[in-house]
Write a protein that holds these residues in place. Structure first.
Motif, PDB file in Angstrom:
ATOM      1  N   VAL A   3       0.859  -1.191   0.000  1.00  0.00           N
ATOM      2  CA  VAL A   3       0.000   0.000   0.000  1.00  0.00           C
ATOM      3  C   VAL A   3       0.889   1.233   0.000  1.00  0.00           C
ATOM      4  CG1 VAL A   3      -1.763   1.297   1.260  1.00  0.00           C
ATOM      5  CG2 VAL A   3      -1.839  -1.209   1.238  1.00  0.00           C
ATOM      6  N   VAL A   4       0.704   2.079  -1.010  1.00  0.00           N
ATOM      7  CA  VAL A   4       1.542   3.275  -1.165  1.00  0.00           C
ATOM      8  C   VAL A   4       0.669   4.519  -1.063  1.00  0.00           C
ATOM      9  CG1 VAL A   4       3.212   4.477  -2.632  1.00  0.00           C
ATOM     10  CG2 VAL A   4       3.058   1.969  -2.705  1.00  0.00           C
ATOM     11  N   GLY A   5       0.991   5.376  -0.117  1.00  0.00           N
ATOM     12  CA  GLY A   5       0.280   6.640   0.000  1.00  0.00           C
ATOM     13  C   GLY A   5       0.887   7.684  -0.929  1.00  0.00           C
ATOM     14  N   ILE A   6       0.034   8.525  -1.481  1.00  0.00           N
ATOM     15  CA  ILE A   6       0.506   9.677  -2.269  1.00  0.00           C
ATOM     16  C   ILE A   6      -0.089  10.916  -1.620  1.00  0.00           C
ATOM     17  CG2 ILE A   6       0.505  10.829  -4.502  1.00  0.00           C
ATOM     18  CD1 ILE A   6       0.281   8.223  -5.864  1.00  0.00           C
ATOM     19  N   THR A   7       0.772  11.805  -1.176  1.00  0.00           N
ATOM     20  CA  THR A   7       0.274  12.990  -0.497  1.00  0.00           C
ATOM     21  C   THR A   7       1.001  14.228  -0.998  1.00  0.00           C
ATOM     22  OG1 THR A   7      -0.410  13.814   1.680  1.00  0.00           O
ATOM     23  CG2 THR A   7       1.844  12.956   1.515  1.00  0.00           C
ATOM     24  N   GLY A   8       0.523  15.373  -0.578  1.00  0.00           N
ATOM     25  CA  GLY A   8       1.140  16.634  -0.991  1.00  0.00           C
ATOM     26  C   GLY A   8       0.202  17.779  -0.688  1.00  0.00           C
ATOM     27  N   ARG A   9       0.756  18.963  -0.675  1.00  0.00           N
ATOM     28  CA  ARG A   9      -0.051  20.140  -0.393  1.00  0.00           C
ATOM     29  C   ARG A   9      -0.800  20.578  -1.651  1.00  0.00           C
ATOM     30  NH1 ARG A   9       2.380  23.834   3.668  1.00  0.00           N
ATOM     31  NH2 ARG A   9       2.789  25.310   1.980  1.00  0.00           N
ATOM     32  N   SER A  10      -1.742  21.471  -1.463  1.00  0.00           N
ATOM     33  CA  SER A  10      -2.574  21.938  -2.572  1.00  0.00           C
ATOM     34  C   SER A  10      -1.701  22.528  -3.686  1.00  0.00           C
ATOM     35  CB  SER A  10      -3.544  23.010  -2.046  1.00  0.00           C
ATOM     36  OG  SER A  10      -4.521  23.297  -2.994  1.00  0.00           O
ATOM     37  N   GLY A  11      -2.063  22.216  -4.937  1.00  0.00           N
ATOM     38  CA  GLY A  11      -1.354  22.788  -6.076  1.00  0.00           C
ATOM     39  C   GLY A  11      -0.051  22.105  -6.425  1.00  0.00           C
ATOM     40  N   CYS A  12       0.226  20.950  -5.778  1.00  0.00           N
ATOM     41  CA  CYS A  12       1.500  20.269  -6.055  1.00  0.00           C
ATOM     42  C   CYS A  12       1.425  19.387  -7.302  1.00  0.00           C
ATOM     43  CB  CYS A  12       1.938  19.433  -4.852  1.00  0.00           C
ATOM     44  SG  CYS A  12       0.859  18.005  -4.532  1.00  0.00           S
ATOM     45  N   GLY A  13       0.201  19.034  -7.717  1.00  0.00           N
ATOM     46  CA  GLY A  13       0.052  18.148  -8.868  1.00  0.00           C
ATOM     47  C   GLY A  13      -0.137  16.693  -8.488  1.00  0.00           C
ATOM     48  N   LYS A  14      -0.589  16.479  -7.264  1.00  0.00           N
ATOM     49  CA  LYS A  14      -0.833  15.122  -6.758  1.00  0.00           C
ATOM     50  C   LYS A  14      -1.817  14.360  -7.644  1.00  0.00           C
ATOM     51  CE  LYS A  14      -2.920  15.275  -2.822  1.00  0.00           C
ATOM     52  NZ  LYS A  14      -4.270  14.772  -3.094  1.00  0.00           N
ATOM     53  N   SER A  15      -2.873  15.053  -8.075  1.00  0.00           N
ATOM     54  CA  SER A  15      -3.893  14.399  -8.911  1.00  0.00           C
ATOM     55  C   SER A  15      -3.309  13.949 -10.245  1.00  0.00           C
ATOM     56  CB  SER A  15      -5.067  15.346  -9.163  1.00  0.00           C
ATOM     57  OG  SER A  15      -5.671  15.693  -7.951  1.00  0.00           O
ATOM     58  N   SER A  16      -2.382  14.745 -10.800  1.00  0.00           N
ATOM     59  CA  SER A  16      -1.743  14.362 -12.073  1.00  0.00           C
ATOM     60  C   SER A  16      -0.957  13.071 -11.897  1.00  0.00           C
ATOM     61  CB  SER A  16      -0.804  15.480 -12.554  1.00  0.00           C
ATOM     62  OG  SER A  16      -1.519  16.668 -12.751  1.00  0.00           O
ATOM     63  N   ALA A 134       5.983  20.955  -5.156  1.00  0.00           N
ATOM     64  CA  ALA A 134       6.210  21.916  -6.229  1.00  0.00           C
ATOM     65  C   ALA A 134       6.684  23.210  -5.583  1.00  0.00           C
ATOM     66  CB  ALA A 134       4.922  22.162  -7.025  1.00  0.00           C
ATOM     67  N   PRO A 135       7.413  24.057  -6.309  1.00  0.00           N
ATOM     68  CA  PRO A 135       7.800  25.351  -5.749  1.00  0.00           C
ATOM     69  C   PRO A 135       6.564  26.119  -5.280  1.00  0.00           C
ATOM     70  CG  PRO A 135       8.980  24.932  -7.794  1.00  0.00           C
ATOM     71  CD  PRO A 135       7.948  23.854  -7.661  1.00  0.00           C
ATOM     72  N   TYR A 136       6.722  26.872  -4.199  1.00  0.00           N
ATOM     73  CA  TYR A 136       5.599  27.574  -3.568  1.00  0.00           C
ATOM     74  C   TYR A 136       4.817  28.418  -4.578  1.00  0.00           C
ATOM     75  CZ  TYR A 136       3.125  30.408  -0.058  1.00  0.00           C
ATOM     76  OH  TYR A 136       2.158  31.034   0.689  1.00  0.00           O
ATOM     77  N   ARG A 142      -1.091  27.442  -9.639  1.00  0.00           N
ATOM     78  CA  ARG A 142      -1.976  26.320  -9.997  1.00  0.00           C
ATOM     79  C   ARG A 142      -3.302  26.405  -9.248  1.00  0.00           C
ATOM     80  NH1 ARG A 142       2.652  21.672  -9.484  1.00  0.00           N
ATOM     81  NH2 ARG A 142       3.594  21.884 -11.551  1.00  0.00           N
ATOM     82  N   ILE A 143      -3.247  26.757  -7.958  1.00  0.00           N
ATOM     83  CA  ILE A 143      -4.478  26.877  -7.171  1.00  0.00           C
ATOM     84  C   ILE A 143      -5.358  27.987  -7.747  1.00  0.00           C
ATOM     85  CG2 ILE A 143      -5.439  27.431  -4.895  1.00  0.00           C
ATOM     86  CD1 ILE A 143      -2.776  26.292  -3.710  1.00  0.00           C
ATOM     87  N   CYS A 144      -4.746  29.129  -8.096  1.00  0.00           N
ATOM     88  CA  CYS A 144      -5.502  30.256  -8.670  1.00  0.00           C
ATOM     89  C   CYS A 144      -6.185  29.839  -9.968  1.00  0.00           C
ATOM     90  CB  CYS A 144      -4.574  31.446  -8.934  1.00  0.00           C
ATOM     91  SG  CYS A 144      -3.937  32.220  -7.438  1.00  0.00           S
ATOM     92  N   GLU A 152      -3.596  35.869  -3.013  1.00  0.00           N
ATOM     93  CA  GLU A 152      -3.589  36.016  -1.556  1.00  0.00           C
ATOM     94  C   GLU A 152      -4.375  34.874  -0.884  1.00  0.00           C
ATOM     95  OE1 GLU A 152      -5.175  38.959   1.996  1.00  0.00           O
ATOM     96  OE2 GLU A 152      -5.375  39.618  -0.094  1.00  0.00           O
ATOM     97  N   MET A 153      -5.531  34.548  -1.459  1.00  0.00           N
ATOM     98  CA  MET A 153      -6.341  33.455  -0.911  1.00  0.00           C
ATOM     99  C   MET A 153      -5.631  32.114  -1.077  1.00  0.00           C
ATOM    100  SD  MET A 153     -10.311  34.284  -1.860  1.00  0.00           S
ATOM    101  CE  MET A 153     -10.881  32.812  -1.029  1.00  0.00           C
ATOM    102  N   ALA A 154      -4.989  31.930  -2.228  1.00  0.00           N
ATOM    103  CA  ALA A 154      -4.258  30.678  -2.483  1.00  0.00           C
ATOM    104  C   ALA A 154      -3.111  30.523  -1.493  1.00  0.00           C
ATOM    105  CB  ALA A 154      -3.728  30.657  -3.912  1.00  0.00           C
ATOM    106  N   ARG A 155      -2.404  31.631  -1.219  1.00  0.00           N
ATOM    107  CA  ARG A 155      -1.298  31.576  -0.263  1.00  0.00           C
ATOM    108  C   ARG A 155      -1.804  31.252   1.144  1.00  0.00           C
ATOM    109  NH1 ARG A 155       1.118  35.594  -3.720  1.00  0.00           N
ATOM    110  NH2 ARG A 155      -0.081  37.270  -2.746  1.00  0.00           N
ATOM    111  N   ARG A 156      -2.935  31.859   1.504  1.00  0.00           N
ATOM    112  CA  ARG A 156      -3.515  31.610   2.828  1.00  0.00           C
ATOM    113  C   ARG A 156      -3.878  30.126   2.980  1.00  0.00           C
ATOM    114  NH1 ARG A 156      -8.335  35.425   3.742  1.00  0.00           N
ATOM    115  NH2 ARG A 156      -6.742  36.938   3.194  1.00  0.00           N
ATOM    116  N   ARG A 157      -4.445  29.565   1.909  1.00  0.00           N
ATOM    117  CA  ARG A 157      -4.831  28.154   1.938  1.00  0.00           C
ATOM    118  C   ARG A 157      -3.604  27.262   2.105  1.00  0.00           C
ATOM    119  NH1 ARG A 157      -8.439  25.973  -2.970  1.00  0.00           N
ATOM    120  NH2 ARG A 157      -9.693  27.764  -2.317  1.00  0.00           N
ATOM    121  N   LEU A 158      -2.559  27.562   1.337  1.00  0.00           N
ATOM    122  CA  LEU A 158      -1.326  26.776   1.414  1.00  0.00           C
ATOM    123  C   LEU A 158      -0.692  26.871   2.798  1.00  0.00           C
ATOM    124  CD1 LEU A 158       0.886  27.164  -1.803  1.00  0.00           C
ATOM    125  CD2 LEU A 158       0.182  25.058  -0.695  1.00  0.00           C
ATOM    126  N   ASP A 159      -0.653  28.092   3.329  1.00  0.00           N
ATOM    127  CA  ASP A 159       0.019  28.317   4.617  1.00  0.00           C
ATOM    128  C   ASP A 159      -0.699  27.624   5.774  1.00  0.00           C
ATOM    129  OD1 ASP A 159       1.815  29.812   3.210  1.00  0.00           O
ATOM    130  OD2 ASP A 159       1.005  31.761   3.799  1.00  0.00           O
TER     131      ASP A 159
END
Length: 201
Positions: A3-16, A134-136, A142-144, A152-159
């Motif tokens: 079982v392999v987990g795939i994780t990452g923060r928003s906008g990293c391209g995890k879904s790709s 992915a770079p911040y 990507r989130i935008c 600003e909203m995308a940064r708040r979500r990431l942070d």
């Protein structure tokens, strides 16, 4: 079956990354989708949530008023803990059922894609954990583009998400997604080959 987990923060391209694996025929379970499904009408979680957060968090058709539930659940640490205590066992039960089905089908590797794996009971179920990063500024862009929000909203979500250092400490492998999709696929293929050879035990 591993079982392999795939994780990452928003906008990293995890879904790709997960989509590529799915195209290659690997079983891929979307933990975030399962988390949404446990709030659909008929779920055993709904009555338990109503008992804690009020009957009006679901309408007469059993549809959860998600914003109302979120407002009440996240208002206090106790509310957040109660939400987790009710929904998490059902999420894990459904993921385990899907993994058991994949194993019965003869899969040697199965992937579970989830933004929130690290720090949950499911982390212990993972034989390996791939962290997609992915770079911040790339993630913000990507989130935008994806959600139609301002930077600003995308940064708040990431942070507000789990710090990268925490995710890196838990990860078996890091997949840096900072180039063309083809490069991501090549990097992922290399990691998968190592998993199949059990180099990430």
């Amino acid at each position: 079956m591993k079982v392999v987990g795939i994780t990452g923060r928003s906008g990293c391209g995890k879904s790709s990354a997960t989509n590529f694996l799915r195209e290659r025929g690997y079983p891929c379970i979307d933990a975030d989708l399962v988390a949404r499904e446990v709030l659909l009408p008929g779920s055993p979680c709904i009555a338990k949530l109503q008992a804690v957060f009020g009957a009006d968090i679901a309408d007469e058709n059993g549809q959860v008023r998600r914003r109302l539930l979120a407002d009440r659940a996240f208002a206090t640490p106790e509310g957040t803990a109660a939400l987790t205590a009710i929904t998490q066992p059902e999420i894990l039960r459904r993921i385990d059922a899907a993994l058991a089905e994949a194993e019965r089908g003869g899969a040697k590797l199965a992937f579970v894609d989830g933004a929130v794996i690290v720090g949950t009971p499911f982390e212990q179920r993972c034989d390996a954990l791939i962290l997609v990063t992915a770079p911040y500024d790339t993630s913000v862009a990507r989130i935008c583009a994806r959600d139609g929000i301002v930077p600003e909203m995308a940064r708040r979500r990431l942070d507000a998400q789990t710090p990268l250092e925490t995710l890196r400490a838990a990860a078996t492998a890091e997949l840096v997604n900072d180039a063309a999709p083809e490069v991501l696929r090549q990097k992922l293929q290399s990691i998968v080959q190592r998993l199949e050879k059990e180099e990430y035990a």
